[in-house]
Motif scaffolding. Structure first.
Motif, PDB file in Angstrom:
ATOM      1  N   PRO A   1     -40.558  -2.030  29.232  1.00 27.31           N
ATOM      2  CA  PRO A   1     -39.685  -2.822  30.110  1.00 27.31           C
ATOM      3  C   PRO A   1     -38.635  -1.976  30.802  1.00 27.31           C
ATOM      4  O   PRO A   1     -38.189  -0.945  30.279  1.00 27.31           O
ATOM      5  CB  PRO A   1     -39.044  -3.826  29.147  1.00 27.31           C
ATOM      6  CG  PRO A   1     -39.106  -3.171  27.806  1.00 27.31           C
ATOM      7  CD  PRO A   1     -40.349  -2.328  27.807  1.00 27.31           C
ATOM      8  N   ILE A   2     -38.229  -2.437  31.980  1.00 26.70           N
ATOM      9  CA  ILE A   2     -37.142  -1.780  32.715  1.00 26.70           C
ATOM     10  C   ILE A   2     -36.169  -2.846  33.199  1.00 26.70           C
ATOM     11  O   ILE A   2     -36.546  -3.994  33.441  1.00 26.70           O
ATOM     12  CB  ILE A   2     -37.648  -0.956  33.928  1.00 26.70           C
ATOM     13  CG1 ILE A   2     -38.473  -1.842  34.873  1.00 26.70           C
ATOM     14  CG2 ILE A   2     -38.445   0.255  33.477  1.00 26.70           C
ATOM     15  CD1 ILE A   2     -38.839  -1.156  36.182  1.00 26.70           C
TER      16      ILE A   2
ATOM     17  N   ALA B   1     -41.051  -8.507  42.899  1.00 28.43           N
ATOM     18  CA  ALA B   1     -40.843  -9.034  41.545  1.00 28.43           C
ATOM     19  C   ALA B   1     -42.168  -9.235  40.833  1.00 28.43           C
ATOM     20  O   ALA B   1     -42.314  -8.881  39.661  1.00 28.43           O
ATOM     21  CB  ALA B   1     -40.061 -10.347  41.619  1.00 28.43           C
ATOM     22  N   GLU B   2     -43.156  -9.802  41.532  1.00 26.85           N
ATOM     23  CA  GLU B   2     -44.446 -10.044  40.886  1.00 26.85           C
ATOM     24  C   GLU B   2     -45.128  -8.736  40.511  1.00 26.85           C
ATOM     25  O   GLU B   2     -45.736  -8.619  39.446  1.00 26.85           O
ATOM     26  CB  GLU B   2     -45.357 -10.858  41.796  1.00 26.85           C
ATOM     27  CG  GLU B   2     -46.694 -11.171  41.131  1.00 26.85           C
ATOM     28  CD  GLU B   2     -47.626 -11.994  41.999  1.00 26.85           C
ATOM     29  OE1 GLU B   2     -48.509 -12.651  41.427  1.00 26.85           O
ATOM     30  OE2 GLU B   2     -47.484 -11.952  43.228  1.00 26.85           O
ATOM     31  N   SER B   3     -44.999  -7.715  41.381  1.00 29.67           N
ATOM     32  CA  SER B   3     -45.725  -6.467  41.141  1.00 29.67           C
ATOM     33  C   SER B   3     -45.210  -5.697  39.938  1.00 29.67           C
ATOM     34  O   SER B   3     -45.914  -4.827  39.412  1.00 29.67           O
ATOM     35  CB  SER B   3     -45.675  -5.578  42.394  1.00 29.67           C
ATOM     36  OG  SER B   3     -44.388  -5.017  42.585  1.00 29.67           O
TER      37      SER B   3
ATOM     38  N   ASP C   1     -31.821  -9.075  34.129  1.00 32.30           N
ATOM     39  CA  ASP C   1     -33.052  -8.982  34.912  1.00 32.30           C
ATOM     40  C   ASP C   1     -33.948  -7.893  34.311  1.00 32.30           C
ATOM     41  O   ASP C   1     -33.565  -6.723  34.260  1.00 32.30           O
ATOM     42  CB  ASP C   1     -32.748  -8.649  36.377  1.00 32.30           C
ATOM     43  CG  ASP C   1     -32.477  -9.900  37.188  1.00 32.30           C
ATOM     44  OD1 ASP C   1     -31.304 -10.309  37.261  1.00 32.30           O
ATOM     45  OD2 ASP C   1     -33.449 -10.480  37.717  1.00 32.30           O
ATOM     46  N   ILE C   2     -35.125  -8.313  33.850  1.00 34.57           N
ATOM     47  CA  ILE C   2     -36.110  -7.390  33.288  1.00 34.57           C
ATOM     48  C   ILE C   2     -37.402  -7.539  34.082  1.00 34.57           C
ATOM     49  O   ILE C   2     -37.922  -8.637  34.239  1.00 34.57           O
ATOM     50  CB  ILE C   2     -36.383  -7.693  31.804  1.00 34.57           C
ATOM     51  CG1 ILE C   2     -35.113  -7.526  30.964  1.00 34.57           C
ATOM     52  CG2 ILE C   2     -37.491  -6.792  31.262  1.00 34.57           C
ATOM     53  CD1 ILE C   2     -35.274  -7.928  29.505  1.00 34.57           C
ATOM     54  N   ASN C   3     -37.875  -6.447  34.628  1.00 30.24           N
ATOM     55  CA  ASN C   3     -39.134  -6.444  35.368  1.00 30.24           C
ATOM     56  C   ASN C   3     -39.203  -7.565  36.413  1.00 30.24           C
ATOM     57  O   ASN C   3     -40.174  -8.296  36.513  1.00 30.24           O
ATOM     58  CB  ASN C   3     -40.324  -6.514  34.413  1.00 30.24           C
ATOM     59  CG  ASN C   3     -40.527  -5.201  33.679  1.00 30.24           C
ATOM     60  OD1 ASN C   3     -39.789  -4.895  32.744  1.00 30.24           O
ATOM     61  ND2 ASN C   3     -41.497  -4.413  34.100  1.00 30.24           N
TER      62      ASN C   3
ATOM     63  N   THR D   1     -39.473 -11.651  27.485  1.00 29.39           N
ATOM     64  CA  THR D   1     -39.654 -12.288  28.783  1.00 29.39           C
ATOM     65  C   THR D   1     -40.703 -13.383  28.643  1.00 29.39           C
ATOM     66  O   THR D   1     -41.576 -13.314  27.767  1.00 29.39           O
ATOM     67  CB  THR D   1     -40.111 -11.285  29.864  1.00 29.39           C
ATOM     68  OG1 THR D   1     -41.293 -10.603  29.412  1.00 29.39           O
ATOM     69  CG2 THR D   1     -39.032 -10.244  30.145  1.00 29.39           C
ATOM     70  N   VAL D   2     -40.610 -14.398  29.491  1.00 31.51           N
ATOM     71  CA  VAL D   2     -41.565 -15.504  29.437  1.00 31.51           C
ATOM     72  C   VAL D   2     -42.164 -15.740  30.818  1.00 31.51           C
ATOM     73  O   VAL D   2     -41.553 -15.416  31.848  1.00 31.51           O
ATOM     74  CB  VAL D   2     -40.905 -16.809  28.930  1.00 31.51           C
ATOM     75  CG1 VAL D   2     -40.283 -16.596  27.558  1.00 31.51           C
ATOM     76  CG2 VAL D   2     -39.864 -17.333  29.912  1.00 31.51           C
TER      77      VAL D   2
END
Length: 297
Positions: free
Chosen positions: A85-86, A99-101, A246-248, A266-267
């Motif tokens: 994760p970033i 965001a999706e990528s 905010d993660i990924n 994350t979900v």
């Protein structure tokens, strides 16, 4: 700073963004960018007409080489493998395509592509490189690149999970899920979870986590509620802190305790607004980028 250093610095964020999507690892992406700098500084740049394309070519090929190597390592990985994760900027999440990528779900899907397919997909669909530019970057013919791109698109579309672009809805779902989990409230969890929800926990064999995906609302709720009742890696639940960040490219939770990052959560939401997937990264080797606190991509 020399002009060559400045040119590289101007494109560094792009190079990391490409490498991270190709590798699913911030640490590996940083290594690739560093290797790209050594190569760039050693090459004869007098004939380089387009530094951006030239640097993208270097990073893409270095990433593909590393991907072939890490794939063999991942075959022996203990338990489910999830991307590293970033932390991301809020404005990255406002760009739906960006965001999706970099979402956990998309990176997991990209992991199932061949290195060539992954490179072509990322360069074309995410960064809008032309097939001609990609062919030059990956040193293949344009027809071969088009074919790889077609295969990759079909593969991703067949497996691409629904992406929730409504940040408020996703943030609220994340907060409610976390509150129910920490409270060990199985009934509340059952209301939030989709019937066929899947929980992926990545401990890498280094910390206590489920060794295979947990499927189904009842199973996931029991596992989460049970974990909330006992210490984790020597840290009492009451001594842990949680922060919504905010993660990924979307809302996520960073768990800390005993002076270290313990996990990220994350979900993903399904079409009915309930939680369809949970990604829990707890392998300490994969939490360094989050622990450093730098916001990327």
């Amino acid at each position: 700073m020399s002009s060559d250093q400045q040119t590289f610095a101007d494109h560094r964020n792009l190079l990391f963004a490409v490498a991270y999507r190709l590798l699913g690892s911030a640490a590996d992406a940083e290594d690739v960018v560093q290797d790209a700098w050594f190569k760039w500084s050693a090459d004869d740049r007098s004939q380089v007409a387009d530094p951006k394309a030239y640097l993208a070519r270097i990073v893409t090929n270095l990433s593909m080489e590393r991907l072939r190597s890490t794939r063999r390592q991942r075959e022996t990985y203990v338990g489910p493998w999830l991307p590293e994760p970033i932390l991301t900027q809020a404005d990255a999440a406002e760009d739906i395509a960006t965001a999706e990528s970099i979402s956990m779900a998309m990176l997991v899907v990209l992991e199932t592509l061949s290195p060539l397919e992954r490179a072509v997909f990322v360069l074309k669909e995410v960064f809008a490189f032309s097939y001609g530019e990609i062919a030059e970057a990956v040193e293949r013919s344009e027809p071969a690149v088009r074919q790889a791109g077609h295969r990759a698109r079909e593969h991703v579309q067949a497996r691409r999970p629904r992406f929730e672009a409504d940040r408020v809805k996703k943030r609220e779902a994340t907060e409610r899920f976390f509150a129910a989990t920490m409270g060990g409230d199985i009934n509340q969890l059952m209301e939030l979870l989709a019937p066929e929800v899947t929980l992926w926990t990545d401990g890498g064999g280094k910390v206590r986590q489920a060794m295979r995906p947990i499927i189904g609302a009842a199973n996931v709720a029991r596992w989460l509620a049970g974990n909330a009742q006992r210490p984790y890696e020597g840290v009492e639940i009451s001594d842990m802190a949680a922060e919504l960040v905010d993660i990924n490219g979307g809302p996520g939770i960073v768990m800390t305790g005993a002076g270290r990052v313990i996990a990220t959560i994350t979900v993903d939401l399904g079409a009915d607004g309930r939680i369809a997937a949970v990604h829990n990264v707890a392998n300490p080797d994969k939490l360094r980028a989050v622990a450093e606190g730098a916001k990327r991509v």
